[in-house]
Design an enzyme around this catalytic site. Structure first.
Site, short mmCIF file in Angstrom:
data_model
loop_
_atom_site.label_atom_id
_atom_site.label_comp_id
_atom_site.label_asym_id
_atom_site.label_seq_id
_atom_site.Cartn_x
_atom_site.Cartn_y
_atom_site.Cartn_z
N ARG A 102 0.89 -1.18 0.00
CA ARG A 102 0.00 0.00 0.00
C ARG A 102 0.91 1.22 0.00
O ARG A 102 1.68 1.44 0.94
CB ARG A 102 -0.91 0.00 1.23
CG ARG A 102 -1.61 1.34 1.41
CD ARG A 102 -2.75 1.29 2.39
NE ARG A 102 -3.89 0.58 1.84
CZ ARG A 102 -5.11 0.64 2.32
NH1 ARG A 102 -5.37 1.35 3.39
NH2 ARG A 102 -6.09 -0.05 1.75
N HIS A 129 -7.28 0.70 -6.51
CA HIS A 129 -7.46 -0.16 -5.33
C HIS A 129 -8.11 -1.47 -5.80
O HIS A 129 -9.27 -1.76 -5.48
CB HIS A 129 -8.35 0.56 -4.32
CG HIS A 129 -8.33 -0.05 -2.94
ND1 HIS A 129 -7.47 -1.07 -2.59
CD2 HIS A 129 -9.06 0.24 -1.83
CE1 HIS A 129 -7.68 -1.39 -1.32
NE2 HIS A 129 -8.64 -0.61 -0.84
N GLN A 132 -9.93 -4.22 -3.55
CA GLN A 132 -11.25 -3.82 -3.04
C GLN A 132 -12.34 -4.20 -4.05
O GLN A 132 -13.42 -4.64 -3.68
CB GLN A 132 -11.27 -2.30 -2.78
CG GLN A 132 -12.60 -1.79 -2.26
CD GLN A 132 -12.92 -2.31 -0.86
OE1 GLN A 132 -12.11 -2.20 0.03
NE2 GLN A 132 -14.12 -2.84 -0.68
N ASP A 223 -17.28 6.78 -2.06
CA ASP A 223 -16.03 6.66 -1.30
C ASP A 223 -15.79 8.02 -0.65
O ASP A 223 -16.44 9.02 -1.00
CB ASP A 223 -14.88 6.28 -2.25
CG ASP A 223 -13.54 6.07 -1.53
OD1 ASP A 223 -13.55 5.82 -0.30
OD2 ASP A 223 -12.49 6.16 -2.19
N CYS A 263 -16.44 1.04 0.32
CA CYS A 263 -15.20 0.31 0.61
C CYS A 263 -14.77 0.51 2.06
O CYS A 263 -14.01 -0.30 2.59
CB CYS A 263 -14.10 0.74 -0.35
SG CYS A 263 -13.58 2.45 -0.18
N ARG A 291 -13.32 -8.96 1.59
CA ARG A 291 -11.90 -8.68 1.32
C ARG A 291 -11.07 -9.94 1.65
O ARG A 291 -10.20 -10.32 0.90
CB ARG A 291 -11.42 -7.50 2.19
CG ARG A 291 -12.01 -6.15 1.81
CD ARG A 291 -11.46 -5.65 0.49
NE ARG A 291 -10.02 -5.58 0.49
CZ ARG A 291 -9.30 -4.55 0.94
NH1 ARG A 291 -9.91 -3.48 1.43
NH2 ARG A 291 -7.98 -4.56 0.89
N1 NVA Z 1 -9.95 6.59 -1.69
C1 NVA Z 1 -9.58 6.16 -0.37
C2 NVA Z 1 -9.82 4.69 -0.22
C3 NVA Z 1 -9.58 4.16 1.15
C4 NVA Z 1 -9.74 2.68 1.27
C5 NVA Z 1 -8.13 6.52 -0.09
O1 NVA Z 1 -7.29 6.36 -0.99
O2 NVA Z 1 -7.83 6.97 1.01
N1 CP Z 2 -11.20 -0.36 2.20
C1 CP Z 2 -9.94 -0.40 2.66
O1 CP Z 2 -8.98 -0.63 1.93
O2 CP Z 2 -9.83 -0.21 4.01
P1 CP Z 2 -8.49 0.04 4.83
O3 CP Z 2 -7.96 1.40 4.42
O4 CP Z 2 -8.93 0.01 6.26
O5 CP Z 2 -7.50 -1.02 4.51
#
Ligand code: NVA
Ligand code: CP
Length: 306
Positions: A102, A129, A132, A223, A263, A291
């Site tokens: 990540r 992502h 997800q 989101d 998500c 997930r």
């Molecule tokens: N768009 C959000 C998704 C979090 C799971 C982010 O990148 O923070």
């Molecule tokens: N939806 C998702 O990826 O959640 P986290 O940021 O908690 O991993």
């Protein structure tokens, strides 16, 4: 060897194959039949951003498959003190069997993958992502929403939107995206999605009107308006996204049996109202649980390609 960096790199058949494996492994896990498909294998889990679901689902997932997960926070690695990503990739990938990352830009992920000896999984970048979306589509299948669905995405044109565009482009369904002006998806992704749609028959519609997107939809999703790394823009974004909350008024335009997906984490009163969130909470938390199952399918699938 295959990496899982974006749905763009996968065929429809491969995406469905991964999910079929996930469904099978979910059934086994529900009766506590944890088959060690990945016995003694290690999954490095490299995080440069926060996480609840991604961390837990991968760590528990690899454990249930007979392997071990290593939580690697960039703050605690030499990476955080300036060791180059390509060197970290060459070290880590000599010791583990798979790596989930990540991070911020997709370029960092691509660089890691280029230097890795083992499969790399995208656990979120600013661009995509994709894991997800495996869980989201699995939830759609379980709710009978996988036959020519109309999916409406309301909110920020971000990594989640881009991933929905790739999924629709690959599987060939209708996706309507409503964003405020100036928050549309990236133009390079719009181009890729257009190309994919020509092959798959997907219909991807862009609008600045949430009502136009949601009317008659089978699945409504959103989101956060403020993704990780955009905290400084919160005040401006909250103003710019006025009228983009998914609330009961907006949801009254969906099909009567439509589902709502998120998500998570969710920010009530911003992208979704408390009422809509709680009304759909069972599906949303099934989605979160999925997930675990979808990613177990993915890890086993990738192992078979080594
Ligand atoms: N768009 C959000 C998704 C979090 C799971 C982010 O990148 O923070
Ligand atoms: N939806 C998702 O990826 O959640 P986290 O940021 O908690 O991993």
């Amino acid at each position: 060897m295959r990496h899982f960096l974006s749905l763009y790199d996968f065929t429809k058949e491969e995406i469905l194959e991964i999910l079929e494996l996930g469904i099978k492994i979910k059934k086994e896990a529900k009766v506590k039949n944890y088959i060690p498909y990945l016995q003694k294998q290690s999954l490095g889990m490299l995080f440069e951003k926060s996480s609840t679901r991604t961390r837990i689902s991968f760590e528990v997932g690899i454990h249930q498959l007979g392997g071990q997960g290593l939580f690697l926070s960039s703050n605690d690695l030499q990476l955080g003190r300036g060791e180059p990503m390509k060197d970290s990739a060459r070290v880590i990938s000599r010791m583990v069997d798979m790596v989930m990352i990540r991070t911020f830009s997709q370029d960092i992920l691509d660089e890691f993958a280029a230097y890795s000896k083992v499969p790399i999984i995208n656990g979120l970048t600013d661009k995509y992502h994709p894991v997800q979306l495996l869980a989201d589509y699995l939830t759609m299948i379980e709710n009978g929403k996988d036959k020519n669905p109309i999916v409406a995405y309301v909110g920020d044109g971000n990594n989640m939107t881009h991933s929905w565009m790739m999924l629709a482009g690959k599987l060939g369904f209708e996706l309507r995206i409503a964003t405020p002006k100036g928050y549309e998806p990236w133009s390079e992704i719009i181009n890729d999605a257009k190309m994919l749609s020509q092959e798959s028959g997907a219909k991807i519609i862009y609008t600045n009107d949430p009502k136009e997107a949601v009317k008659g939809a089978d699945v409504v999703t959103t989101d956060t308006w403020v993704s990780m790394g955009q905290e400084d823009e919160k005040e401006k974004r909250v103003k710019d996204f006025e009228g983009f909350i998914v609330d009961a008024d907006l949801m009254s335009l969906e099909k009567a049996d439509a589902i709502f997906l998120h998500c998570l984490p969710a920010y009530r009163g911003y992208e979704v109202s408390e009422e809509v969130f709680e009304e759909h909470a069972d599906t949303i938390f099934d989605e979160a649980e999925n997930r675990l199952h979808a990613q177990k399918g993915l890890m086993v699938w990738l192992n078979g390609k080594k």
